[in-house]
Write a protein that holds these residues in place. Sequence first.
Motif, PDB file in Angstrom:
ATOM      1  N   GLY A   1      36.672  17.692  -6.744  1.00 40.62           N
ATOM      2  CA  GLY A   1      36.477  17.410  -5.317  1.00 40.62           C
ATOM      3  C   GLY A   1      37.781  17.447  -4.547  1.00 40.62           C
ATOM      4  O   GLY A   1      37.863  18.028  -3.458  1.00 40.62           O
ATOM      5  N   VAL A   2      38.816  16.835  -5.102  1.00 39.43           N
ATOM      6  CA  VAL A   2      40.133  16.809  -4.453  1.00 39.43           C
ATOM      7  C   VAL A   2      40.722  18.215  -4.415  1.00 39.43           C
ATOM      8  O   VAL A   2      41.306  18.628  -3.400  1.00 39.43           O
ATOM      9  N   PHE A   3      40.563  18.975  -5.500  1.00 34.42           N
ATOM     10  CA  PHE A   3      41.079  20.351  -5.552  1.00 34.42           C
ATOM     11  C   PHE A   3      40.435  21.204  -4.461  1.00 34.42           C
ATOM     12  O   PHE A   3      41.107  21.956  -3.748  1.00 34.42           O
ATOM     13  N   THR A   4      39.116  21.072  -4.320  1.00 35.79           N
ATOM     14  CA  THR A   4      38.392  21.823  -3.292  1.00 35.79           C
ATOM     15  C   THR A   4      38.865  21.436  -1.896  1.00 35.79           C
ATOM     16  O   THR A   4      39.044  22.299  -1.020  1.00 35.79           O
ATOM     17  N   ALA A   5      39.091  20.133  -1.701  1.00 36.58           N
ATOM     18  CA  ALA A   5      39.568  19.649  -0.400  1.00 36.58           C
ATOM     19  C   ALA A   5      40.952  20.205  -0.083  1.00 36.58           C
ATOM     20  O   ALA A   5      41.258  20.541   1.068  1.00 36.58           O
ATOM     21  N   ARG A   6      41.798  20.314  -1.083  1.00 38.41           N
ATOM     22  CA  ARG A   6      43.150  20.865  -0.882  1.00 38.41           C
ATOM     23  C   ARG A   6      43.086  22.351  -0.511  1.00 38.41           C
ATOM     24  O   ARG A   6      43.839  22.820   0.355  1.00 38.41           O
ATOM     25  N   ILE A   7      42.174  23.075  -1.167  1.00 36.79           N
ATOM     26  CA  ILE A   7      41.997  24.494  -0.837  1.00 36.79           C
ATOM     27  C   ILE A   7      41.540  24.657   0.606  1.00 36.79           C
ATOM     28  O   ILE A   7      42.046  25.498   1.361  1.00 36.79           O
ATOM     29  N   MET A   8      40.589  23.819   1.011  1.00 40.33           N
ATOM     30  CA  MET A   8      40.069  23.883   2.387  1.00 40.33           C
ATOM     31  C   MET A   8      41.166  23.566   3.399  1.00 40.33           C
ATOM     32  O   MET A   8      41.236  24.179   4.463  1.00 40.33           O
ATOM     33  N   LYS A   9      42.014  22.604   3.059  1.00 35.40           N
ATOM     34  CA  LYS A   9      43.120  22.260   3.944  1.00 35.40           C
ATOM     35  C   LYS A   9      44.088  23.426   4.074  1.00 35.40           C
ATOM     36  O   LYS A   9      44.566  23.747   5.173  1.00 35.40           O
ATOM     37  N   ALA A  10      44.387  24.073   2.955  1.00 35.97           N
ATOM     38  CA  ALA A  10      45.319  25.200   2.964  1.00 35.97           C
ATOM     39  C   ALA A  10      44.761  26.375   3.767  1.00 35.97           C
ATOM     40  O   ALA A  10      45.472  26.997   4.571  1.00 35.97           O
TER      41      ALA A  10
ATOM     42  N   SER B   1      42.641  26.298   6.165  1.00 35.75           N
ATOM     43  CA  SER B   1      42.538  25.970   7.596  1.00 35.75           C
ATOM     44  C   SER B   1      43.900  25.657   8.212  1.00 35.75           C
ATOM     45  O   SER B   1      43.979  25.214   9.362  1.00 35.75           O
ATOM     46  N   ILE B   2      44.950  25.872   7.441  1.00 36.89           N
ATOM     47  CA  ILE B   2      46.332  25.593   7.870  1.00 36.89           C
ATOM     48  C   ILE B   2      46.460  24.133   8.314  1.00 36.89           C
ATOM     49  O   ILE B   2      47.043  23.816   9.363  1.00 36.89           O
ATOM     50  N   GLY B   3      45.859  23.240   7.538  1.00 36.36           N
ATOM     51  CA  GLY B   3      45.992  21.809   7.790  1.00 36.36           C
ATOM     52  C   GLY B   3      45.034  21.234   8.806  1.00 36.36           C
ATOM     53  O   GLY B   3      45.003  20.020   9.019  1.00 36.36           O
ATOM     54  N   LYS B   4      44.217  22.075   9.441  1.00 34.11           N
ATOM     55  CA  LYS B   4      43.313  21.577  10.482  1.00 34.11           C
ATOM     56  C   LYS B   4      42.121  20.814   9.905  1.00 34.11           C
ATOM     57  O   LYS B   4      41.565  19.936  10.548  1.00 34.11           O
ATOM     58  N   PHE B   5      41.715  21.196   8.694  1.00 35.77           N
ATOM     59  CA  PHE B   5      40.562  20.537   8.062  1.00 35.77           C
ATOM     60  C   PHE B   5      41.055  19.792   6.828  1.00 35.77           C
ATOM     61  O   PHE B   5      41.158  20.363   5.741  1.00 35.77           O
ATOM     62  N   ASP B   6      41.375  18.531   7.021  1.00 36.69           N
ATOM     63  CA  ASP B   6      41.955  17.734   5.940  1.00 36.69           C
ATOM     64  C   ASP B   6      41.027  16.574   5.595  1.00 36.69           C
ATOM     65  O   ASP B   6      40.950  15.581   6.315  1.00 36.69           O
ATOM     66  N   VAL B   7      40.309  16.708   4.472  1.00 39.97           N
ATOM     67  CA  VAL B   7      39.390  15.652   4.040  1.00 39.97           C
ATOM     68  C   VAL B   7      39.776  15.143   2.649  1.00 39.97           C
ATOM     69  O   VAL B   7      38.958  14.515   1.977  1.00 39.97           O
TER      70      VAL B   7
END
Length: 301
Positions: free
Chosen positions: A237-246, A248-254
């Motif tokens: 879950g955390v790995f997926t969240a980090r990918i999403m953050k990357a 989105s260039i930090g715009k989507f940080d969960v």
Amino acid sequence: MLLVTGITGHSGRYFLQELIKNKYEGTIRCIIRETSDTSMLDNSQLKIEKVVGNLDDKEFIDKAMVGVNTIIHIYNIHHSPVIVQTAIKNNVKKAILVHTTGIYSNFKNASQEYKEIEKKIIEFVKDSNYKINITILRPTMIYGDLCDHNMSKFIKMIHKLPIIPVIDKGNSLIQPVNARDLGKAYYTVLKFSSKNPELKAYDLSGDKPIKMIDVLKLISQELNKKVIFVNIPMGLGVFTARIMKALSIGKFDVIEKVQRMGENRSYSHGDATNDFGYNPMPFEDGIKIEVGQYKVKQMKV
């Protein structure tokens, strides 16, 4: 005079209902925004004085406190320090501040700011020669109506999706509190008198701790919807969240929100029960009301 912020908000509306039910006799000065729905205030038959303003405006807050002896600040924890500072300046006798159990989180981003806010309040009180009675109320996850930002999201998700991802099998404990119980608690604390000026804090949680997976299952049962719950290990879950953050260039940080899904968020309300009879409803009863509202809304669509 009683000064209230956030009275047109979620738990604030239930506090207003308690004032109406108990036929509160004093004048109530309500800080509202221009866009606030004041219909309940207008029809309350209470002595309501509405003032439109911004809590970021210190001069406005100072003027709003003239003649006030009691404050209940529901709107936003971030304004609490200036509320207390101005209350001391204006010789207010009692302040009730609605904060959050988020202060207990093990994750710094979720708790550090709340700790700093309460630290500032303690410092203001200590540095002042004026004795003010301050009560801090810390609700857990608030639910109760479709306007909440917690259970309403789960209800919509379970209604629309056949498969629901669950972090760490949903074994983390939460203790959601119904906004109706908060409204009652605010009123009880308002009427509760302490012999000496002091600063006390109470956690306001739901009836009992409940596992996240059991919350989701209760919602699915109330919706009469069969759902498949798929376990997502915390690491994935955390790995997926980090990918999403990357991406989105930090715009989507969960990332921290995912991490907190594995954190127990259940807190005893024993002190509140002992001191002023706090007695919250079972989660099973509260979620039935909210899911019922959702069903009615869907029928109208």
